[in-house]
Design a protein around this motif. Structure first.
Motif, short mmCIF file in Angstrom:
data_model
loop_
_atom_site.label_atom_id
_atom_site.label_comp_id
_atom_site.label_asym_id
_atom_site.label_seq_id
_atom_site.Cartn_x
_atom_site.Cartn_y
_atom_site.Cartn_z
N GLN A 220 -4.79 0.90 7.27
CA GLN A 220 -4.65 0.38 8.63
C GLN A 220 -5.76 0.89 9.54
O GLN A 220 -6.21 0.18 10.45
CB GLN A 220 -3.29 0.71 9.23
CG GLN A 220 -3.10 0.00 10.59
CD GLN A 220 -1.76 0.23 11.23
OE1 GLN A 220 -0.82 0.67 10.59
NE2 GLN A 220 -1.67 -0.05 12.52
N ILE A 223 -8.41 -1.61 9.06
CA ILE A 223 -8.08 -2.90 9.68
C ILE A 223 -8.20 -2.82 11.20
O ILE A 223 -8.68 -3.76 11.85
CB ILE A 223 -6.65 -3.35 9.28
CG1 ILE A 223 -6.59 -3.63 7.77
CG2 ILE A 223 -6.23 -4.59 10.07
CD1 ILE A 223 -5.18 -3.94 7.26
N ALA A 249 -7.91 -8.08 8.69
CA ALA A 249 -7.13 -7.48 7.60
C ALA A 249 -7.84 -7.65 6.27
O ALA A 249 -7.77 -6.77 5.41
CB ALA A 249 -5.74 -8.12 7.55
N GLY A 252 -10.65 -5.05 6.16
CA GLY A 252 -10.10 -3.72 5.95
C GLY A 252 -9.59 -3.51 4.54
O GLY A 252 -9.84 -2.47 3.92
N SER A 253 -8.87 -4.50 4.01
CA SER A 253 -8.33 -4.40 2.65
C SER A 253 -9.45 -4.35 1.61
O SER A 253 -9.36 -3.62 0.61
CB SER A 253 -7.40 -5.58 2.37
OG SER A 253 -6.34 -5.62 3.29
#
Length: 449
Positions: A220, A223, A249, A252-253
């Motif tokens: 997180q 993200i 997202a 970030g992932s």
């Protein structure tokens, strides 16, 4: 300009409302919460007569014991009966405890689930008005609100925080010096450069674990640095139409998985839980650890004064505002509490009494919350606790606090995030499929409520 490492640095600290460990929460859109307000007028008078306030708390959260001891010193007629259980057991047993004829007066409740709709909680709006909690930062109480449509962040107040967290990165300054790092990174690129330096020097860059999902802090934090934070907030607060399948997202992932592929995480990351992660880091295993202010004292004790730094996750671009996870260690007053007024008095005392506020900072390293114009407790100059309070103030100034992803629905943490992040980190699931699976679970979990 990167912040130079130096022990004993003096930080200017201001009040901030900003929490601990991964928490889980949510309620279904379309549900109709029952406004279980105290019957009659509420009282803000100090408790009279001999009473016992029963608290159901989480294992590993000792601040309630210290606070209750001090409260009893000031109000000898009030005693406390505190029962503790693991986070997982408490999460599973909360509805039963709330519905019990012998319900506690105060319970550590990170997830609302359907407990509001089912009329199991006391609506705190009358206390909000009576005690003047409108003086608090609105964001401090936002996560404890829920509307008639089941959207969090708005509506009536049901949860109250004891200590407010900010998450960031702990750095082992001894290891940093050994691998040629003299400054805390100011951007994501600088952070990645430091990770590579550590890896090339044969040092573990990131100490984390995914056995119990604590690695979600890292995910997180990444993200948070991409896109508009409001998109993620809307998703966590169950706004209709919100989705986790965003560009931010995905970036970030993907970065999280890339770091695992590059060997920046422990090879046995899926076998490491939260307790082991902290133990490993404080024993010198790892350059960085993503964690919250609640571990400031543990880290300082483990590595020694002056040997660690706690800084905020750096933004993608230099000079950008900081975004960080933060929330209150939330408690609720069950509808069946026999001492609701006294318990609310205790909660208000925690955020207004100077000794109580000092205990919150000393024991948890968290901001005490409350009225932001009230002076903060004193802390040791240059300590990690002082750095944590300073970080909290910085994020508050930047309006950068966001809740935890794991708080989006009642079951998403254990049912989706934890197992699927394990697959993501072992390259058994693509970032796209990870986000798709997360969104599908999210929608099913909300629909089931």
């Amino acid at each position: 300009m990167r912040t130079r490492l130096r022990a004993g640095r003096t930080l200017m600290v201001t009040a901030a409302a900003a929490t601990v460990l991964v928490a889980v929460a949510g309620c279904a859109p379309g549900s109709s919460p029952v406004a279980t307000a105290p019957s009659g007028d509420v009282s803000t008078d100090a408790p009279t007569g001999d009473i016992t306030i029963k608290i159901q708390d989480e294992t590993g959260f000792p601040v309630t014991s210290d606070l209750s001891d001090e409260f009893t010193k000031q109000y000898p007629n009030v005693k406390f009966d505190i029962v503790r259980d693991s986070f997982q057991n408490l999460l599973a047993n909360t509805p039963r405890l709330l519905a019990s004829a012998d319900a506690p007066d105060l319970i550590r409740q990170s997830t609302l689930g359907t407990t509001v709709k089912d009329g199991l909680l006391t609506n705190l709006d009358p206390y909000f008005d009576a005690y003047g909690w409108d003086k608090f930062s609105a964001g401090q109480l936002a996560g404890g609100r829920i509307t008639d449509d089941g959207v969090r962040g708005e509506g009536s107040l049901y949860q109250f925080g004891i200590g407010f967290s900010v998450t960031g990165i702990y750095m082992n300054k001894t290891i940093a010096s050994q691998v040629g790092i003299t400054e805390a990174p100011a951007t994501l690129d600088e952070l990645e450069s430091d990770l590579k330096k550590a890896k090339d020097a044969g040092v573990l860059p990131i100490q984390t674990g995914m056995q119990d999902g604590v690695g979600t802090f890292v995910l997180q934090a990444l993200i948070n640095q991409y896109g508009d934070k409001q998109d993620l907030i809307d998703w966590m607060y169950n706004k209709p139409g919100a989705t986790i399948e965003t560009d931010a997202a995905l970036k970030g992932s993907t970065k999280f998985q890339d770091w695992a592929k590059a060997g920046y995480l422990p090879t046995d990351v899926n076998a490491i839980n939260y307790t082991t992660m902290v133990s490993n880091f404080t024993s010198g295993q790892g350059l960085f650890m993503w964690d919250g202010n609640w571990d400031a004292k543990n880290v300082e004790t483990g590595l020694g004064a002056g040997n660690a730094e706690f800084f905020l996750m750096p933004p993608a671009e230099a000079g950008s505002k900081h975004v960080a996870m933060g929330a209150g260690n939330t408690f609720t007053i069950p509808a069946k509490s026999k001492n609701a007024d006294a318990t609310a008095f205790f909660l208000n005392w925690i955020v207004t009494n100077d000794k109580a506020r000092q205990i919150v900072v000393d024991v948890t390293g968290s901001s005490p919350g409350g009225d932001p114009t009230q002076a903060l407790p004193t802390v040791e100059k240059g300590s990690l606790v002082e750095q944590a309070l300073n970080n909290s103030a910085t994020v508050a100034t930047d309006d950068g606090f966001v809740d935890f992803m794991a708080n989006s629905t009642a079951g998403i943490y254990q049912g989706s995030l934890q197992p699927n992040e394990q697959l993501l980190l072992t390259d058994k699931m693509t970032p796209e499929d990870f986000l798709k699976a997360t969104q599908e679970f999210y929608e099913k979990d909300l629909a089931a409520k």
